[in-house]
Scaffold this motif. Structure first.
Motif, PDB file in Angstrom:
ATOM      1  N   THR A 190       0.905  -1.229   0.111  1.00  0.00           N
ATOM      2  CA  THR A 190      -0.024  -0.141  -0.017  1.00  0.00           C
ATOM      3  C   THR A 190       1.001   1.224  -0.182  1.00  0.00           C
ATOM      4  OG1 THR A 190      -0.079  -0.058   2.355  1.00  0.00           O
ATOM      5  CG2 THR A 190      -2.028  -1.065   1.189  1.00  0.00           C
ATOM      6  N   GLU A 191       0.442   2.394  -0.546  1.00  0.00           N
ATOM      7  CA  GLU A 191       0.796   3.737  -0.412  1.00  0.00           C
ATOM      8  C   GLU A 191       0.158   4.404   0.452  1.00  0.00           C
ATOM      9  OE1 GLU A 191       1.384   6.430  -4.005  1.00  0.00           O
ATOM     10  OE2 GLU A 191       3.079   5.153  -4.212  1.00  0.00           O
ATOM     11  N   GLU A 192       0.658   5.280   1.279  1.00  0.00           N
ATOM     12  CA  GLU A 192      -0.183   6.189   2.176  1.00  0.00           C
ATOM     13  C   GLU A 192       0.024   7.755   1.622  1.00  0.00           C
ATOM     14  OE1 GLU A 192       1.626   6.283   5.947  1.00  0.00           O
ATOM     15  OE2 GLU A 192       0.860   4.342   6.500  1.00  0.00           O
ATOM     16  N   PHE A 200      -5.755  10.877  10.289  1.00  0.00           N
ATOM     17  CA  PHE A 200      -5.195   9.613   9.569  1.00  0.00           C
ATOM     18  C   PHE A 200      -4.699   9.647   8.134  1.00  0.00           C
ATOM     19  CE2 PHE A 200      -9.416   9.847   8.375  1.00  0.00           C
ATOM     20  CZ  PHE A 200      -9.740   9.767   6.965  1.00  0.00           C
ATOM     21  N   LYS A 201      -3.838   8.860   7.519  1.00  0.00           N
ATOM     22  CA  LYS A 201      -3.647   8.946   6.306  1.00  0.00           C
ATOM     23  C   LYS A 201      -4.234   7.786   5.401  1.00  0.00           C
ATOM     24  CE  LYS A 201       1.138  10.191   6.972  1.00  0.00           C
ATOM     25  NZ  LYS A 201       2.657   9.767   7.069  1.00  0.00           N
ATOM     26  N   HIS A 202      -4.687   8.324   4.245  1.00  0.00           N
ATOM     27  CA  HIS A 202      -5.127   7.337   3.315  1.00  0.00           C
ATOM     28  C   HIS A 202      -4.428   6.137   2.766  1.00  0.00           C
ATOM     29  CE1 HIS A 202      -8.862   9.735   2.955  1.00  0.00           C
ATOM     30  NE2 HIS A 202      -8.396  10.844   3.008  1.00  0.00           N
ATOM     31  N   LYS A 203      -4.629   5.208   2.602  1.00  0.00           N
ATOM     32  CA  LYS A 203      -3.782   3.978   2.207  1.00  0.00           C
ATOM     33  C   LYS A 203      -4.525   3.442   0.978  1.00  0.00           C
ATOM     34  CE  LYS A 203      -1.668   2.196   6.276  1.00  0.00           C
ATOM     35  NZ  LYS A 203      -1.589   0.836   7.292  1.00  0.00           N
ATOM     36  N   PHE A 204      -3.761   3.262  -0.216  1.00  0.00           N
ATOM     37  CA  PHE A 204      -4.110   2.873  -1.401  1.00  0.00           C
ATOM     38  C   PHE A 204      -3.325   1.579  -1.871  1.00  0.00           C
ATOM     39  CE2 PHE A 204      -4.983   7.485  -1.403  1.00  0.00           C
ATOM     40  CZ  PHE A 204      -6.355   7.470  -1.738  1.00  0.00           C
TER      41      PHE A 204
END
Length: 146
Positions: free
Chosen positions: A40-42, A51-55
């Motif tokens: 995943t990439e934050e 929070f940070k989004h995780k993709f």
């Protein structure tokens, strides 16, 4: 539920496409590395500090580790030695089949584009009476379930 539930993990077969049809090159003590992780990439969104989004980015597959009692005169080991000693890599596809009591596949993993990255033999020790184990480690692109 069928009679195959839950399946046992000790009855399996490994078949290398195009290397060997010998029975001794299909039997292993253990197979490890049939797993997948999603990298995943934050991404930090401006103004959102909780929070940070995780993709999801890509799938990641570990090396496949095969262990067995050492086999002399093995086509599989000749393939590994050709890669290790001559640096000539010939990737192959292989299948790992979990079998039922009738020797029929319950589930099959198709491992794509595998090639040897390590060959290891167990310690030689005059104080122990153990079977000589060889370990073959293979890198591969991915696997699919059949």
């Amino acid at each position: 539920m069928g009679t195959d539930y839950p399946p046992v993990s000790f009855h399996f077969l490994v078949e290398f496409n195009g290397i060997s049809s010998q029975n001794k090159d299909a039997q292993f003590q253990s197979v490890m590395g049939l797993s997948v992780d999603i990298e995943t990439e934050e991404f930090a969104e401006g103004g959102e500090n909780r929070f940070k989004h995780k993709f999801p980015v890509r799938s990641k597959f570990p090396n496949l580790v095969l262990k067995r009692g050492m086999v002399t005169d093995s086509e599989l080991i000749k393939w590994c030695r050709n890669a290790i000693e001559s640096f000539q890599f010939e990737p192959v596809d292989l299948t790992v089949k979990l079998l039922n009591e009738k020797h029929e596949p319950i589930i099959t993993w198709n491992v794509v584009h595998a090639y040897p990255v390590k060959w290891d033999v167990a310690e030689l020790n005059a104080e122990e009476s153990k079977v000589m184990i060889e370990t073959i480690e293979l890198a591969y692109n991915y696997f699919t379930l059949v």
